[in-house]
Design a protein around this motif. Structure first.
Motif, PDB file in Angstrom:
ATOM      1  N   GLU A 116      -5.521  -7.840 -10.263  1.00 15.29           N
ATOM      2  CA  GLU A 116      -4.108  -8.228 -10.205  1.00 15.29           C
ATOM      3  C   GLU A 116      -3.319  -7.184 -10.994  1.00 15.29           C
ATOM      4  N   LEU A 117      -2.545  -6.382 -10.262  1.00 14.05           N
ATOM      5  CA  LEU A 117      -1.799  -5.287 -10.877  1.00 14.05           C
ATOM      6  C   LEU A 117      -0.359  -5.739 -11.105  1.00 14.05           C
ATOM      7  N   PHE A 139       2.547   0.113 -15.614  1.00 11.38           N
ATOM      8  CA  PHE A 139       2.352   0.877 -14.387  1.00 11.38           C
ATOM      9  C   PHE A 139       3.258   2.103 -14.351  1.00 11.38           C
ATOM     10  N   ILE A 141      -6.929  -4.961  -4.486  1.00  4.18           N
ATOM     11  CA  ILE A 141      -5.903  -4.913  -5.529  1.00  4.18           C
ATOM     12  C   ILE A 141      -4.668  -5.671  -5.053  1.00  4.18           C
ATOM     13  N   ILE A 176      -0.874  -6.489  -5.644  1.00  6.24           N
ATOM     14  CA  ILE A 176       0.239  -5.837  -6.332  1.00  6.24           C
ATOM     15  C   ILE A 176       1.514  -6.659  -6.214  1.00  6.24           C
ATOM     16  N   GLN A 177       2.406  -6.441  -7.165  1.00  7.12           N
ATOM     17  CA  GLN A 177       3.733  -7.058  -7.130  1.00  7.12           C
ATOM     18  C   GLN A 177       4.625  -6.235  -6.202  1.00  7.12           C
ATOM     19  N   ILE A 224       3.229   1.071   0.413  1.00 14.64           N
ATOM     20  CA  ILE A 224       4.020  -0.016  -0.152  1.00 14.64           C
ATOM     21  C   ILE A 224       5.417   0.072   0.437  1.00 14.64           C
ATOM     22  N   GLY A 277       8.432  -2.031  -3.612  1.00 13.66           N
ATOM     23  CA  GLY A 277       7.746  -2.112  -4.891  1.00 13.66           C
ATOM     24  C   GLY A 277       8.687  -2.017  -6.077  1.00 13.66           C
ATOM     25  N   LEU A 314       7.533  -2.749  -9.626  1.00 17.23           N
ATOM     26  CA  LEU A 314       6.699  -1.695 -10.208  1.00 17.23           C
ATOM     27  C   LEU A 314       7.458  -0.379 -10.339  1.00 17.23           C
ATOM     28  N   LEU A 346      -5.444  -3.042  -0.462  1.00 15.28           N
ATOM     29  CA  LEU A 346      -4.277  -3.579  -1.161  1.00 15.28           C
ATOM     30  C   LEU A 346      -3.807  -4.858  -0.488  1.00 15.28           C
ATOM     31  N   HIS A 382      -0.447  -8.016  -0.997  1.00 20.69           N
ATOM     32  CA  HIS A 382       0.694  -8.591  -1.726  1.00 20.69           C
ATOM     33  C   HIS A 382       0.193  -9.764  -2.555  1.00 20.69           C
ATOM     34  N   ASP A 383       0.548  -9.827  -3.825  1.00 19.41           N
ATOM     35  CA  ASP A 383      -0.005 -10.852  -4.718  1.00 19.41           C
ATOM     36  C   ASP A 383       0.305 -12.281  -4.275  1.00 19.41           C
TER      37      ASP A 383
END
Length: 377
Positions: free
Chosen positions: A85-86, A112, A145, A147-148, A158, A161, A164, A184, A186-187
């Motif tokens: 979880e990034l 990040f 992974i 990502i937000q 992406i 983003g 980030l 990758l 999406h969280d």
């Protein structure tokens, strides 16, 4: 063209493996009875599966005594997925087995930045975590992974983003540092996948991830709904109040600005544990903040349910703080807002809470593996 002997043997082995998966803790005799295979055929396949470490064998003595029965059980740790979880300011990593259980996890405070040093630090830390598991390389299905940000349809880029502060990094920035497959997601989509796992095939629901930032996913017929460019949707950017509070996306009045956990921290000036301690003590300064938050959340739910008329599942950071009374309050507010009073629905807390993203991230690989092994349809 008929089936070959080799293909028949593989099919028989697959059937034995699936029988153990579906009936965890089953005897050789029970498998033979269900599949109508000979005991020598069953023994041969069990030997192969034991050799591959895909199953375990243990003894069990019945309450009436007698000779212990040999029980064959699925080895959920035979394959492991690494999920990361990034977040903008930290990383969470977990090793998840085929049962969707976290067997090891770790966290690292790391801001990040879209530069080589970050990706090298990221990979070094994750590789160190993997090494600590003492797994054979073939046990690792891969690294996914979360990502937000919104992952583009090509799964490489992406498309959004902002949280980030970058949309220009790509999957290969991470993948070049690993010997395993890297993907990758999406969280919010990952969290929705976790909460829809093992759901009824006809379940329609809205998943709301009440984390520091608001995340959402739509579940249709038990599956996450995906659009071409916006992943599982970005309902967090529905406009609740035109010309309202500015949102990080560039608009004003988005649900994110009113329904995220950061909203409560910003309005109260307190940490979440301290804020909720004040709320449960009915502090006259902080209780109205919580009540207004619940009303805004109900407004968002009513808006979304006009499009997706399903149930509501709430997960994320705020889950442990939500009481049954809070859920009833949200539902009552939705009913007071909606024109369609007969459209019944449920509001419930998710099963996985703040771990939903890590587990759902892993499930993307686990479900593919189980299908490849013919364990699920």
């Amino acid at each position: 063209m008929g089936i070959t002997t080799s293909e028949l043997k593989q099919l028989n082995c697959d059937m034995v493996y699936r029988m153990i998966y579906e009936n965890n803790g089953i005897t050789k005799q029970m498998i033979a009875k269900e599949l109508r295979f000979s005991l020598p055929t069953i023994s041969q396949n069990l030997g192969y599966l034991l050799e591959q470490d895909k199953i375990h064998c243990s003894s069990h003595r019945a309450a009436t005594g007698g000779r212990p029965a040999q029980l064959y059980k699925f080895n959920y740790n035979s394959r492991i997925t690494i999920s990361v979880e990034l977040l903008a300011n930290m990383l969470n990593v977990a090793a998840v087995n085929l049962a969707g259980e976290i067997i090891a996890e770790s966290s690292l405070d790391l801001v990040f930045t879209n530069d080589p040093l970050y990706f090298e630090t990221f990979s070094s830390w994750v590789n160190h975590f993997i090494a600590s598991l003492s797994c054979r390389p073939e046990q690792i299905l891969g690294i996914t992974i979360a990502i937000q940000g919104v992952v583009d349809a090509d799964q490489e880029h992406i498309s959004f983003g902002t949280l980030l502060s970058s949309s220009t990094f790509v999957r290969t920035d991470f993948a070049q540092h690993f010997q395993y497959p890297v993907s990758l997601i999406h969280d919010a989509e990952a969290a929705g996948i976790a909460e829809s796992w093992h759901s009824a095939p006809d379940m329609n629901a809205i998943y709301l991830s009440l984390n520091a930032n608001l995340g959402c996913a739509v579940i249709v017929n038990g599956q996450i709904m995906r659009s071409r460019h916006l992943s599982s949707g970005v309902m967090e950017h529905l406009t609740l109040y035109p010309n309202g509070i500015p949102c990080y996306c560039g608009k004003c009045g988005c649900a994110e600005s009113y329904c995220s956990a950061n909203t409560l921290i910003r309005k109260s000036g307190l940490s979440l544990p301290l804020f909720f301690q004040k709320v449960r003590d009915k502090n006259i300064k902080y209780l109205p903040i919580w009540q207004r938050y619940l009303q805004d959340l109900a407004l968002m739910i009513d808006d979304v349910r006009m499009v997706i008329g399903g149930d509501v599942i709430i997960g994320g950071l705020l889950t442990p703080y939500l009481t049954d009374e809070d859920l009833d309050s949200i539902k009552d507010s939705v009913y007071s807002l909606t024109t369609f009073k007969n459209a019944d629905f449920t509001i419930s807390k998710g099963k996985y809470g703040k771990k939903a993203t890590l587990i759902g991230t892993a499930l993307t690989r686990i479900t593919d593996y189980l299908k490849e092994e013919r364990l699920v349809d």
